[in-house]
Scaffold this active site. Structure first.
Site, mmCIF file in Angstrom:
data_model
loop_
_atom_site.group_PDB
_atom_site.id
_atom_site.type_symbol
_atom_site.label_atom_id
_atom_site.label_comp_id
_atom_site.label_asym_id
_atom_site.label_seq_id
_atom_site.Cartn_x
_atom_site.Cartn_y
_atom_site.Cartn_z
ATOM 1 N N ARG A 147 0.858 -1.183 0.000
ATOM 2 C CA ARG A 147 0.000 0.000 0.000
ATOM 3 C C ARG A 147 0.894 1.232 0.000
ATOM 4 N NH1 ARG A 147 -3.843 1.896 5.105
ATOM 5 N NH2 ARG A 147 -2.346 3.570 5.403
ATOM 6 N N TYR A 159 -2.502 11.899 7.219
ATOM 7 C CA TYR A 159 -2.720 10.689 8.004
ATOM 8 C C TYR A 159 -2.271 9.482 7.197
ATOM 9 C CZ TYR A 159 -4.730 6.916 10.591
ATOM 10 O OH TYR A 159 -4.879 5.746 11.298
ATOM 11 N N ASP A 209 -5.153 3.835 0.501
ATOM 12 C CA ASP A 209 -6.238 4.099 1.453
ATOM 13 C C ASP A 209 -6.588 5.586 1.409
ATOM 14 O OD1 ASP A 209 -7.989 4.117 3.570
ATOM 15 O OD2 ASP A 209 -6.655 3.047 4.948
ATOM 16 N N HIS A 211 -8.938 6.842 3.384
ATOM 17 C CA HIS A 211 -9.346 7.194 4.759
ATOM 18 C C HIS A 211 -10.621 8.029 4.811
ATOM 19 C CE1 HIS A 211 -5.945 5.327 6.661
ATOM 20 N NE2 HIS A 211 -5.108 5.990 5.890
ATOM 21 N N GLU A 235 -9.123 2.073 -1.003
ATOM 22 C CA GLU A 235 -9.813 1.778 0.263
ATOM 23 C C GLU A 235 -10.563 2.984 0.818
ATOM 24 O OE1 GLU A 235 -7.107 -0.047 2.999
ATOM 25 O OE2 GLU A 235 -8.222 0.704 4.723
ATOM 26 N N GLU A 261 -13.357 -1.307 7.549
ATOM 27 C CA GLU A 261 -12.617 -1.405 8.813
ATOM 28 C C GLU A 261 -13.352 -0.718 9.961
ATOM 29 O OE1 GLU A 261 -8.926 0.578 7.433
ATOM 30 O OE2 GLU A 261 -9.391 2.079 8.941
ATOM 31 N N ARG A 282 -13.611 -5.212 4.551
ATOM 32 C CA ARG A 282 -12.422 -5.056 5.387
ATOM 33 C C ARG A 282 -12.629 -5.294 6.877
ATOM 34 N NH1 ARG A 282 -7.600 -3.797 5.072
ATOM 35 N NH2 ARG A 282 -7.681 -1.804 6.158
ATOM 36 N N HIS A 311 -8.730 -5.979 7.930
ATOM 37 C CA HIS A 311 -7.966 -4.900 8.538
ATOM 38 C C HIS A 311 -6.891 -5.535 9.432
ATOM 39 C CE1 HIS A 311 -8.496 -1.028 11.198
ATOM 40 N NE2 HIS A 311 -7.565 -0.848 10.271
ATOM 41 N N ASP A 315 -2.925 -1.372 15.609
ATOM 42 C CA ASP A 315 -3.811 -1.113 16.744
ATOM 43 C C ASP A 315 -4.866 -2.206 16.951
ATOM 44 O OD1 ASP A 315 -4.528 1.190 14.457
ATOM 45 O OD2 ASP A 315 -6.286 0.104 15.169
ATOM 46 N N GLU A 338 -4.158 -7.404 5.567
ATOM 47 C CA GLU A 338 -3.255 -6.289 5.892
ATOM 48 C C GLU A 338 -2.314 -6.728 7.013
ATOM 49 O OE1 GLU A 338 -5.194 -2.858 7.551
ATOM 50 O OE2 GLU A 338 -3.503 -1.537 7.102
ATOM 51 N N TRP A 401 -13.368 11.264 8.687
ATOM 52 C CA TRP A 401 -12.388 10.221 8.774
ATOM 53 C C TRP A 401 -12.556 9.372 7.561
ATOM 54 C CZ3 TRP A 401 -8.212 8.226 9.885
ATOM 55 C CH2 TRP A 401 -7.517 8.719 10.991
HETATM 56 C C1 CS2 Z 1 -5.862 2.243 8.420
HETATM 57 C C2 CS2 Z 1 -5.656 2.179 9.907
HETATM 58 O O1 CS2 Z 1 -4.855 0.157 8.316
HETATM 59 C C3 CS2 Z 1 -5.631 0.917 7.765
HETATM 60 O O2 CS2 Z 1 -6.176 0.687 6.718
HETATM 61 O O3 CS2 Z 1 -7.045 2.808 7.984
HETATM 62 O O4 CS2 Z 1 -4.444 2.803 10.168
HETATM 63 C C4 CS2 Z 1 -6.747 2.828 10.732
HETATM 64 O O5 CS2 Z 1 -6.831 4.181 10.468
HETATM 65 C C5 CS2 Z 1 -6.519 2.571 12.182
HETATM 66 O O6 CS2 Z 1 -6.491 1.198 12.401
HETATM 67 C C6 CS2 Z 1 -7.574 3.221 13.040
HETATM 68 O O7 CS2 Z 1 -7.551 2.717 14.305
HETATM 69 MG MG MG Z 2 -7.795 1.851 6.243
#
Ligand code: CS2
Ligand code: MG
Length: 401
Positions: A147, A159, A209, A211, A235, A261, A282, A311, A315, A338, A401
Site C-alpha cells: 500500500r 494521516y 487508502d 481514509h 480503500e 474497517e 475489510r 484490517h 492497533d 493487511e 475520517w
Molecule cells: C488504516 C488504519 O490500516 C488501515 O487501513 O485505515 O491505520 C486505521 O486508520 C486505524 O487502524 C484506526 O484505528
Molecule cells: Mg484503512
C-alpha cells in the site's frame, strides 16, 4: 467444561491493547483481542462490568449460544464497543475449543482453502521519492502487495504517512488536529501511482487508502483517473454510513473498492455487498464480532463475489492477527490480509506462533489461535491515553475520517 474465570488485561507495550483471557474449570485458557483504538477503556469496561460476570459458569463449548446471548440478549445491538467485546469473547472461546480439540482454529472452521495468506504492508514517505524508497524496502522483504501513501505538497501532514520510525496511527495525549485539502490531494496523488508503476512495473499488487476523506463524486473522479495503474484496491474512498453513495462511485470507475474497517456487523455492509458496490470487505475479527460473525459476513459476501480483506493495523493486537489468519486460511473468498507489523515491545508481550515469510502469512498449526500473552511483562506497560488525529479542512471545518 465451564468458564471459571474471565479477566481483562489492559496494557501499552508500544501502544494500548485490551485482551480478554478466559480460563475454564479444567485450566484451559483462551485469549481474545478487544482493542478499539482511542476508545480502549470503554470496551474494557463493557467486558469487565457487563460481560465477564455473565460468562462465569457458562459452557465454554457453546460458542454460538454465547454469541447469540451477548448479541440478542443485550437489547442494545451492534456498534464498535459492543461488537469488539463480543468479538473478544468469541475469539477466546474458539481458542479454547482449538486447544481442547488439539487443532488449529482453521481446521475447526473447515480446513485450509489455500497454502498461505497473501499480506500487504504500508510504504509511506513525505514525498514520492521517499515513498518509492520505502516501496523498494518492502519489496525486498518479500511483499507481493504494497500500500502506498505519501505527503501532499501544501499539506503539513497526511494521516497514514509515517513521521519517521515505525508508523503508529494514534499519538500519545489528546487528539492532534490535521488540516486536509481534497483538492490538493486529488490533484497530486495520481502521480504517486504513476511513479510506482513506472519504477516497479505491474507485477506487484498496489493498494491505497483514502481514509474516508472524499465525497462520492470526488472518489469517482479519483477512481477513474487512476484506472490505468490497476490498483488492487482503493480503500474507504468515502464514509460508508451512506451505503448508496457508493453507487455513484461504481457508475464511474472500474478501480476495485475496499470498505469496512469501521463497520461491525453484517447489517453495516448489507447493501454494499448485495448491490456489489464494493469488491473487498475489510471488517476483521475483533471489530466484526469474532469468528462466528465474520464467517457469516464472508459467506454472505461470497454470494456476490465480494472477497475479504481483513484490517490488520498495529492497533489490533497480535491475538486478532492470529484469529484473522485462521479465518483467511479458511475463507473460500479470501482476498488479502493487511499486515502493518508491530512494535518490538508488543511482540515481546504477545508470543505468536503465526508467521510472515516472503510475502505470505500462516497462522501455524499450534492448537487454538496460537497466540499467548506474557502477563507479567504486560503489567510493566500500563495504559497511556493516545488518540487518532482529527481532520479539519483548511478553513477549520471538521472533516471526515
Ligand atoms: C488504516 C488504519 O490500516 C488501515 O487501513 O485505515 O491505520 C486505521 O486508520 C486505524 O487502524 C484506526 O484505528
Ligand atoms: Mg484503512
Amino acid at each position: 467444561m465451564k468458564i471459571a474465570k474471565a479477566e481483562v488485561i489492559v496494557c501499552c507495550p508500544g501502544r494500548n491493547f485490551v485482551t480478554l483471557k478466559l480460563t475454564t474449570d479444567d485450566g484451559v485458557t483462551g485469549l481474545g483481542d478487544a482493542t478499539l483504538n482511542g476508545r480502549e477503556l470503554s470496551v474494557a469496561s463493557y467486558l469487565k462490568d457487563h460481560i465477564c460476570p455473565l460468562l462465569v459458569g457458562r459452557d465454554a463449548h457453546q460458542i454460538e449460544d454465547t454469541w447469540q446471548y451477548l448479541y440478542r440478549g443485550a437489547y442494545w445491538r451492534r456498534g464498535p464497543v459492543t461488537m469488539s467485546a463480543i468479538g473478544a469473547v468469541d475469539m477466546a472461546l474458539w481458542d479454547i475449543k482449538g486447544k481442547v480439540a488439539n487443532l488449529p482454529v482453521y481446521q475447526l472452521l473447515g480446513g485450509a482453502s489455500r497454502e498461505h495468506v497473501i499480506a500487504y504492508s504500508h510504504a509511506t514517505g513525505r514525498d514520492i521519492p521517499e515513498t518509492l524508497d520505502a516501496f523498494a524496502k518492502y519489496k525486498e522483504k518479500g511483499f507481493k502487495a504494497i500500500r502506498v501513501q505519501c505527503g501532499i505538497p501544501g499539506m503539513k501532514s497526511v494521516y497514514g504517512v509515517s513521521k519517521g520510525g515505525a508508523y503508529e496511527p494514534a499519538t500519545k495525549g489528546w487528539p492532534e488536529e490535521q488540516s486536509w485539502s481534497s483538492e490538493k490531494y486529488l490533484n497530486y496523488v495520481p502521480q504517486l501511482f504513476a511513479a510506482v508503476r513506472e519504477k516497479f512495473g505491474f507485477d506487484i499488487h498496489l493498494l491505497h487508502d483514502v481514509h474516508h476523506r472524499l465525497t462520492p463524486i470526488e472518489a469517482a473522479r479519483l477512481g477513474k483517473e487512476i484506472e490505468d495503474y490497476h490498483l488492487f484496491w482503493m480503500e474507504d474512498p468515502t464514509p460508508a454510513e451512506n451505503q448508496e453513495g457508493f453507487r455513484l462511485i461504481r457508475q464511474h470507475t472500474t478501480t476495485p473498492i475496499a470498505v469496512g474497517e469501521v463497520l461491525n456487523t453484517i447489517w453495516d455492509c448489507k447493501q454494499l455487498i448485495e448491490e456489489q458496490l464494493i469488491d473487498y470487505i475489510r471488517m476483521t475479527i475483533t471489530h466484526g464480532g469474532g469468528l462466528t460473525h465474520m464467517r457469516r459476513v464472508a459467506d454472505f459476501a461470497a454470494m456476490y463475489q465480494v472477497r475479504t480483506g481483513c484490517h490488520g493495523p498495529s492497533d489490533l493486537s497480535p491475538v486478532c492477527m492470529g484469529a484473522a489468519l485462521h479465518f483467511d486460511l479458511w475463507a473460500p473468498n479470501f482476498g488479502m490480509q493487511e499486515y502493518m507489523g508491530y512494535h518490538e515491545q508488543t511482540m515481546e508481550v504477545f508470543k505468536c506462533a503465526w508467521s510472515f515469510n516472503d510475502g505470505f502469512m500462516h497462522p501455524s498449526d499450534t492448537p487454538g489461535l496460537g497466540v499467548e500473552i506474557d502477563e507479567k511483562l504486560a503489567a510493566k506497560y500500563p495504559y497511556e491515553p493516545a488518540y487518532l488525529p482529527v481532520a479539519r479542512l483548511e478553513d477549520g471545518t471538521l472533516w471526515n475520517w
